[in-house]
Design a protein around this motif. Structure first.
Motif, PDB file in Angstrom:
ATOM      1  N   ARG A 280       0.706  -1.337  -0.131  1.00 48.40           N
ATOM      2  CA  ARG A 280       0.019  -0.009  -0.071  1.00 48.40           C
ATOM      3  C   ARG A 280       0.830   1.314   0.050  1.00 48.40           C
ATOM      4  NH1 ARG A 280      -5.007  -1.106   4.171  1.00 48.40           N
ATOM      5  NH2 ARG A 280      -5.785  -2.822   3.171  1.00 48.40           N
ATOM      6  N   ALA A 281       1.792   1.055   0.632  1.00 50.72           N
ATOM      7  CA  ALA A 281       2.986   2.416   0.749  1.00 50.72           C
ATOM      8  C   ALA A 281       3.434   2.533  -0.513  1.00 50.72           C
ATOM      9  CB  ALA A 281       4.013   2.020   1.863  1.00 50.72           C
ATOM     10  N   ILE A 282       3.653   1.894  -1.183  1.00 49.54           N
ATOM     11  CA  ILE A 282       4.401   1.788  -2.385  1.00 49.54           C
ATOM     12  C   ILE A 282       3.448   2.331  -3.534  1.00 49.54           C
ATOM     13  CG2 ILE A 282       5.356   0.818  -4.695  1.00 49.54           C
ATOM     14  CD1 ILE A 282       6.594  -1.176  -2.574  1.00 49.54           C
ATOM     15  N   LEU A 283       2.091   1.970  -3.440  1.00 48.04           N
ATOM     16  CA  LEU A 283       1.189   2.523  -4.163  1.00 48.04           C
ATOM     17  C   LEU A 283       0.735   3.731  -3.947  1.00 48.04           C
ATOM     18  CD1 LEU A 283      -1.195   1.886  -6.446  1.00 48.04           C
ATOM     19  CD2 LEU A 283      -2.637   1.185  -4.285  1.00 48.04           C
ATOM     20  N   VAL A 284       0.656   4.192  -2.705  1.00 49.57           N
ATOM     21  CA  VAL A 284       0.613   5.564  -2.321  1.00 49.57           C
ATOM     22  C   VAL A 284       1.805   6.605  -2.963  1.00 49.57           C
ATOM     23  CG1 VAL A 284       0.630   7.142  -0.435  1.00 49.57           C
ATOM     24  CG2 VAL A 284      -0.706   5.047  -0.294  1.00 49.57           C
ATOM     25  N   LEU A 285       3.098   6.088  -3.042  1.00 45.38           N
ATOM     26  CA  LEU A 285       4.010   6.797  -3.367  1.00 45.38           C
ATOM     27  C   LEU A 285       3.955   7.086  -4.766  1.00 45.38           C
ATOM     28  CD1 LEU A 285       7.008   7.823  -3.122  1.00 45.38           C
ATOM     29  CD2 LEU A 285       7.685   5.630  -3.294  1.00 45.38           C
TER      30      LEU A 285
ATOM     31  N   ILE B 114       8.164   8.293   2.048  1.00 40.68           N
ATOM     32  CA  ILE B 114       9.267   7.545   2.566  1.00 40.68           C
ATOM     33  C   ILE B 114       9.441   7.411   3.952  1.00 40.68           C
ATOM     34  CG2 ILE B 114      11.753   7.543   2.311  1.00 40.68           C
ATOM     35  CD1 ILE B 114      11.730   8.524  -0.260  1.00 40.68           C
ATOM     36  N   LEU B 115       9.300   8.744   4.626  1.00 42.49           N
ATOM     37  CA  LEU B 115       9.249   8.615   6.177  1.00 42.49           C
ATOM     38  C   LEU B 115       8.094   7.578   6.718  1.00 42.49           C
ATOM     39  CD1 LEU B 115      10.199  12.389   6.884  1.00 42.49           C
ATOM     40  CD2 LEU B 115      11.524  10.076   7.172  1.00 42.49           C
ATOM     41  N   ILE B 116       6.863   7.938   6.426  1.00 40.87           N
ATOM     42  CA  ILE B 116       5.793   7.071   6.816  1.00 40.87           C
ATOM     43  C   ILE B 116       6.203   5.706   6.577  1.00 40.87           C
ATOM     44  CG2 ILE B 116       3.457   6.639   6.563  1.00 40.87           C
ATOM     45  CD1 ILE B 116       2.909   9.435   5.750  1.00 40.87           C
ATOM     46  N   THR B 117       6.509   5.388   5.459  1.00 45.07           N
ATOM     47  CA  THR B 117       6.947   4.084   5.249  1.00 45.07           C
ATOM     48  C   THR B 117       7.952   3.462   6.068  1.00 45.07           C
ATOM     49  OG1 THR B 117       6.245   4.431   2.676  1.00 45.07           O
ATOM     50  CG2 THR B 117       7.681   2.270   3.343  1.00 45.07           C
ATOM     51  N   LEU B 118       9.024   4.344   6.297  1.00 37.76           N
ATOM     52  CA  LEU B 118       9.970   3.785   7.231  1.00 37.76           C
ATOM     53  C   LEU B 118       9.538   3.472   8.503  1.00 37.76           C
ATOM     54  CD1 LEU B 118      13.076   5.820   5.977  1.00 37.76           C
ATOM     55  CD2 LEU B 118      12.625   3.330   5.673  1.00 37.76           C
ATOM     56  N   ALA B 119       8.688   4.498   8.910  1.00 41.42           N
ATOM     57  CA  ALA B 119       8.116   4.514  10.251  1.00 41.42           C
ATOM     58  C   ALA B 119       7.062   3.162  10.416  1.00 41.42           C
ATOM     59  CB  ALA B 119       7.336   5.611  10.518  1.00 41.42           C
ATOM     60  N   TYR B 120       6.405   3.129   9.442  1.00 33.87           N
ATOM     61  CA  TYR B 120       5.515   1.845   9.449  1.00 33.87           C
ATOM     62  C   TYR B 120       6.349   0.528   9.522  1.00 33.87           C
ATOM     63  CZ  TYR B 120       2.152  -1.602   7.760  1.00 33.87           C
ATOM     64  OH  TYR B 120       1.460  -2.682   7.517  1.00 33.87           O
TER      65      TYR B 120
ATOM     66  N   LEU C 250       8.508  21.605  -5.039  1.00 32.06           N
ATOM     67  CA  LEU C 250       8.566  21.404  -3.581  1.00 32.06           C
ATOM     68  C   LEU C 250       7.469  20.355  -3.387  1.00 32.06           C
ATOM     69  CD1 LEU C 250       8.796  25.337  -2.790  1.00 32.06           C
ATOM     70  CD2 LEU C 250      10.507  23.575  -2.251  1.00 32.06           C
ATOM     71  N   TRP C 251       6.278  20.443  -3.955  1.00 30.35           N
ATOM     72  CA  TRP C 251       5.215  19.478  -3.627  1.00 30.35           C
ATOM     73  C   TRP C 251       5.753  18.332  -3.766  1.00 30.35           C
ATOM     74  CZ3 TRP C 251       0.884  19.514  -1.295  1.00 30.35           C
ATOM     75  CH2 TRP C 251       0.261  20.504  -0.977  1.00 30.35           C
ATOM     76  N   THR C 252       6.628  17.844  -4.923  1.00 34.01           N
ATOM     77  CA  THR C 252       7.118  16.475  -5.299  1.00 34.01           C
ATOM     78  C   THR C 252       8.028  16.094  -4.214  1.00 34.01           C
ATOM     79  OG1 THR C 252       6.979  17.177  -7.660  1.00 34.01           O
ATOM     80  CG2 THR C 252       8.531  15.334  -6.874  1.00 34.01           C
ATOM     81  N   VAL C 253       8.970  16.967  -3.664  1.00 36.27           N
ATOM     82  CA  VAL C 253       9.972  16.508  -2.505  1.00 36.27           C
ATOM     83  C   VAL C 253       9.411  16.337  -1.401  1.00 36.27           C
ATOM     84  CG1 VAL C 253      11.947  17.496  -1.334  1.00 36.27           C
ATOM     85  CG2 VAL C 253      11.868  18.097  -3.659  1.00 36.27           C
ATOM     86  N   SER C 254       8.411  17.148  -0.883  1.00 39.31           N
ATOM     87  CA  SER C 254       7.547  16.921   0.254  1.00 39.31           C
ATOM     88  C   SER C 254       6.681  15.891   0.463  1.00 39.31           C
ATOM     89  CB  SER C 254       6.690  18.282   0.316  1.00 39.31           C
ATOM     90  OG  SER C 254       7.405  19.399   0.412  1.00 39.31           O
ATOM     91  N   ILE C 255       5.962  15.579  -0.689  1.00 37.87           N
ATOM     92  CA  ILE C 255       5.196  14.419  -0.839  1.00 37.87           C
ATOM     93  C   ILE C 255       6.051  12.949  -0.869  1.00 37.87           C
ATOM     94  CG2 ILE C 255       3.466  12.954  -2.212  1.00 37.87           C
ATOM     95  CD1 ILE C 255       2.209  15.640  -2.872  1.00 37.87           C
TER      96      ILE C 255
END
Length: 236
Positions: free
Chosen positions: A3-8, A209-215, A199-204
Protein backbone atom coordinates in the motif's frame (compact mmCIF):
# COMPACT_ATOMS: atom_id res chain seq x y z
CA UNK A 1 4.33 -2.32 2.31
CA UNK A 2 2.44 -2.73 -0.96
CA UNK A 3 0.00 0.00 0.00
CA UNK A 4 2.85 2.36 0.84
CA UNK A 5 4.43 1.87 -2.60
CA UNK A 6 1.04 2.45 -4.26
CA UNK A 7 0.57 5.67 -2.29
CA UNK A 8 4.06 6.79 -3.34
CA UNK A 9 3.38 6.19 -7.05
CA UNK A 10 0.02 7.95 -6.92
CA UNK A 11 1.59 10.90 -5.14
CA UNK A 12 4.29 11.26 -7.78
CA UNK A 13 1.77 11.06 -10.66
CA UNK A 14 -0.51 13.60 -8.99
CA UNK A 15 2.34 15.98 -8.27
CA UNK A 16 3.78 15.86 -11.79
CA UNK A 17 0.38 16.76 -13.23
CA UNK A 18 0.43 20.52 -14.05
CA UNK A 19 -1.06 22.26 -11.03
CA UNK A 20 -0.04 25.87 -11.24
CA UNK A 21 -2.50 28.60 -12.04
CA UNK A 22 -0.77 29.58 -15.29
CA UNK A 23 -2.07 26.58 -17.20
CA UNK A 24 -5.79 26.84 -16.67
CA UNK A 25 -6.11 29.71 -19.14
CA UNK A 26 -4.87 27.67 -22.11
CA UNK A 27 -8.47 27.28 -23.21
CA UNK A 28 -8.58 31.04 -23.93
CA UNK A 29 -5.70 30.92 -26.42
CA UNK A 30 -7.93 31.05 -29.50
CA UNK A 31 -9.85 33.99 -28.05
CA UNK A 32 -6.72 36.11 -27.51
CA UNK A 33 -5.10 35.08 -30.79
CA UNK A 34 -8.24 35.97 -32.74
CA UNK A 35 -8.47 39.30 -30.96
CA UNK A 36 -4.92 40.32 -31.81
CA UNK A 37 -5.26 39.11 -35.40
CA UNK A 38 -8.27 41.41 -35.76
CA UNK A 39 -6.35 44.19 -34.03
CA UNK A 40 -3.45 43.76 -36.46
CA UNK A 41 -5.81 43.91 -39.45
CA UNK A 42 -7.31 47.17 -38.15
CA UNK A 43 -3.80 48.65 -37.85
CA UNK A 44 -2.91 47.52 -41.35
CA UNK A 45 -6.12 49.09 -42.70
CA UNK A 46 -5.24 52.38 -41.01
CA UNK A 47 -8.19 52.17 -38.61
CA UNK A 48 -6.08 53.29 -35.65
CA UNK A 49 -8.87 54.84 -33.63
CA UNK A 50 -11.03 51.72 -33.86
CA UNK A 51 -8.01 49.54 -32.99
CA UNK A 52 -7.24 51.73 -29.99
CA UNK A 53 -10.82 51.47 -28.72
CA UNK A 54 -10.81 47.69 -29.14
CA UNK A 55 -7.57 47.43 -27.16
CA UNK A 56 -8.80 49.78 -24.45
CA UNK A 57 -12.02 47.79 -24.07
CA UNK A 58 -9.99 44.72 -23.14
CA UNK A 59 -7.28 46.50 -21.19
CA UNK A 60 -8.33 45.17 -17.78
CA UNK A 61 -8.72 41.63 -19.13
CA UNK A 62 -5.30 41.82 -20.75
CA UNK A 63 -3.59 43.07 -17.60
CA UNK A 64 -5.34 40.42 -15.51
CA UNK A 65 -4.27 37.77 -18.01
CA UNK A 66 -0.64 38.90 -17.86
CA UNK A 67 -0.73 38.63 -14.06
CA UNK A 68 -1.66 34.96 -14.30
CA UNK A 69 1.56 34.19 -16.20
CA UNK A 70 4.91 33.37 -14.63
CA UNK A 71 6.84 36.47 -13.40
CA UNK A 72 9.19 36.34 -16.40
CA UNK A 73 6.37 36.08 -18.94
CA UNK A 74 4.32 38.71 -17.13
CA UNK A 75 7.19 41.20 -17.29
CA UNK A 76 7.76 40.62 -21.02
CA UNK A 77 4.02 40.71 -21.77
CA UNK A 78 3.48 44.00 -19.96
CA UNK A 79 6.46 45.58 -21.73
CA UNK A 80 4.96 44.54 -25.07
CA UNK A 81 1.57 45.96 -24.10
CA UNK A 82 3.29 49.21 -23.15
CA UNK A 83 5.15 49.34 -26.45
CA UNK A 84 1.90 48.92 -28.38
CA UNK A 85 0.15 51.39 -26.06
CA UNK A 86 -3.52 51.87 -25.25
CA UNK A 87 -3.81 55.49 -26.31
CA UNK A 88 -1.58 55.65 -29.37
CA UNK A 89 -3.06 56.52 -32.75
CA UNK A 90 -0.43 54.54 -34.65
CA UNK A 91 1.59 51.45 -33.83
CA UNK A 92 4.72 49.98 -35.33
CA UNK A 93 3.79 46.78 -37.18
CA UNK A 94 6.78 44.96 -35.65
CA UNK A 95 5.55 45.80 -32.14
CA UNK A 96 2.09 44.48 -32.96
CA UNK A 97 3.62 41.32 -34.42
CA UNK A 98 5.76 40.90 -31.29
CA UNK A 99 2.68 41.03 -29.08
CA UNK A 100 0.68 38.71 -31.34
CA UNK A 101 3.51 36.14 -31.47
CA UNK A 102 3.98 36.40 -27.69
CA UNK A 103 0.28 35.76 -27.02
CA UNK A 104 0.26 32.80 -29.42
CA UNK A 105 3.35 31.36 -27.72
CA UNK A 106 2.44 31.73 -24.03
CA UNK A 107 -1.20 30.72 -24.48
CA UNK A 108 -0.42 27.63 -26.55
CA UNK A 109 -1.30 24.26 -25.03
CA UNK A 110 2.38 23.30 -25.28
CA UNK A 111 4.64 26.29 -24.62
CA UNK A 112 7.96 24.50 -25.16
CA UNK A 113 6.77 23.03 -28.45
CA UNK A 114 5.93 26.56 -29.60
CA UNK A 115 9.44 27.72 -28.70
CA UNK A 116 11.01 24.85 -30.64
CA UNK A 117 8.77 25.62 -33.63
CA UNK A 118 9.87 29.28 -33.64
CA UNK A 119 13.55 28.26 -33.69
CA UNK A 120 12.94 25.62 -36.37
CA UNK A 121 10.99 28.00 -38.63
CA UNK A 122 13.58 30.74 -38.31
CA UNK A 123 16.33 28.29 -39.18
CA UNK A 124 14.38 27.31 -42.30
CA UNK A 125 14.09 30.96 -43.34
CA UNK A 126 17.88 31.03 -43.82
CA UNK A 127 17.91 28.40 -46.57
CA UNK A 128 16.89 28.51 -50.23
CA UNK A 129 13.46 26.89 -49.88
CA UNK A 130 12.15 29.44 -47.35
CA UNK A 131 14.66 32.17 -48.20
CA UNK A 132 14.18 35.62 -46.60
CA UNK A 133 16.16 38.74 -47.42
CA UNK A 134 18.39 40.24 -44.73
CA UNK A 135 15.74 42.94 -44.00
CA UNK A 136 13.06 40.27 -43.64
CA UNK A 137 15.32 38.16 -41.43
CA UNK A 138 15.95 41.13 -39.14
CA UNK A 139 12.25 41.96 -38.96
CA UNK A 140 11.30 38.32 -38.29
CA UNK A 141 13.94 38.08 -35.55
CA UNK A 142 12.66 41.23 -33.83
CA UNK A 143 9.18 39.72 -33.94
CA UNK A 144 10.11 36.44 -32.23
CA UNK A 145 12.76 37.58 -29.73
CA UNK A 146 10.27 38.49 -26.91
CA UNK A 147 8.69 35.04 -27.22
CA UNK A 148 12.09 33.31 -27.20
CA UNK A 149 12.97 35.24 -24.03
CA UNK A 150 10.19 33.39 -22.21
CA UNK A 151 12.53 30.38 -22.36
CA UNK A 152 16.06 31.50 -23.28
CA UNK A 153 18.25 34.17 -21.67
CA UNK A 154 19.56 37.31 -23.37
CA UNK A 155 23.07 35.87 -23.32
CA UNK A 156 21.96 32.85 -25.36
CA UNK A 157 20.43 35.06 -28.06
CA UNK A 158 23.18 37.71 -28.28
CA UNK A 159 25.37 35.68 -30.75
CA UNK A 160 22.46 35.58 -33.22
CA UNK A 161 21.89 39.33 -32.82
CA UNK A 162 25.56 39.95 -33.57
CA UNK A 163 25.48 37.84 -36.72
CA UNK A 164 22.34 39.60 -37.93
CA UNK A 165 24.12 42.94 -37.46
CA UNK A 166 26.89 41.70 -39.73
CA UNK A 167 24.29 40.47 -42.21
CA UNK A 168 22.85 44.00 -42.41
CA UNK A 169 26.25 45.27 -43.57
CA UNK A 170 26.36 42.73 -46.39
CA UNK A 171 24.41 39.51 -46.99
CA UNK A 172 26.53 36.39 -47.36
CA UNK A 173 26.07 32.64 -47.30
CA UNK A 174 28.77 32.32 -44.63
CA UNK A 175 26.94 34.58 -42.18
CA UNK A 176 23.68 32.72 -42.78
CA UNK A 177 25.44 29.44 -42.06
CA UNK A 178 26.91 30.92 -38.88
CA UNK A 179 23.44 32.03 -37.76
CA UNK A 180 22.15 28.50 -38.41
CA UNK A 181 25.00 27.11 -36.28
CA UNK A 182 24.15 29.51 -33.44
CA UNK A 183 20.50 28.45 -33.62
CA UNK A 184 21.55 24.80 -33.50
CA UNK A 185 23.52 25.53 -30.34
CA UNK A 186 20.41 26.75 -28.55
CA UNK A 187 19.33 23.92 -26.23
CA UNK A 188 16.05 22.33 -27.23
CA UNK A 189 13.21 23.63 -25.12
CA UNK A 190 12.06 20.98 -22.64
CA UNK A 191 9.28 21.08 -20.03
CA UNK A 192 10.37 21.99 -16.53
CA UNK A 193 8.67 21.58 -13.19
CA UNK A 194 7.69 24.84 -11.55
CA UNK A 195 9.24 25.57 -8.16
CA UNK A 196 5.88 24.96 -6.45
CA UNK A 197 5.51 21.60 -8.16
CA UNK A 198 9.09 20.70 -7.28
CA UNK A 199 8.55 21.53 -3.60
CA UNK A 200 5.34 19.50 -3.59
CA UNK A 201 7.17 16.59 -5.22
CA UNK A 202 9.98 16.65 -2.67
CA UNK A 203 7.55 17.07 0.26
CA UNK A 204 5.17 14.31 -0.78
CA UNK A 205 7.85 11.80 -1.77
CA UNK A 206 9.92 12.59 1.33
CA UNK A 207 6.87 12.37 3.58
CA UNK A 208 5.78 9.09 2.00
CA UNK A 209 9.24 7.58 2.50
CA UNK A 210 9.30 8.66 6.17
CA UNK A 211 5.84 7.21 6.78
CA UNK A 212 6.85 3.96 5.06
CA UNK A 213 10.01 3.68 7.17
CA UNK A 214 8.07 4.44 10.34
CA UNK A 215 5.49 1.77 9.43
CA UNK A 216 8.20 -0.83 8.73
CA UNK A 217 9.97 0.02 12.01
CA UNK A 218 6.70 -0.30 13.93
CA UNK A 219 5.92 -3.71 12.43
CA UNK A 220 9.46 -4.85 13.15
CA UNK A 221 9.09 -3.68 16.74
CA UNK A 222 5.81 -5.62 17.05
CA UNK A 223 7.42 -8.79 15.68
CA UNK A 224 10.38 -8.53 18.09
CA UNK A 225 8.00 -7.96 21.01
CA UNK A 226 5.99 -11.08 20.09
CA UNK A 227 9.14 -13.19 19.76
CA UNK A 228 10.49 -11.99 23.09
CA UNK A 229 7.15 -12.75 24.78
CA UNK A 230 7.16 -16.31 23.39
CA UNK A 231 10.71 -16.92 24.58
CA UNK A 232 9.89 -15.73 28.10
CA UNK A 233 6.85 -18.00 28.29
CA UNK A 234 8.90 -20.98 27.17
CA UNK A 235 11.61 -20.29 29.78
CA UNK A 236 9.16 -19.82 32.67
Amino acid sequence: MGRAILVLLCSVIFTLTPMNKHLYLSGHSEDWTSFFLQYKLLIQDGKYELAGKALNNRRVELENYMETLSPQKEEIGKELLQSVGFGQQRNNSVEVDQLLTFIETVSANNHVESINTIVFNYKNSLVDIHYLTEEELQSEWEKVVPSLLTYYSYDQLIPIDEQLSQLAEGDSEQIRETIAVELNQLPEAVPALSMDALLWTVSIIGGTILITLAYVAFRKYQAITIVKGSVRRENS
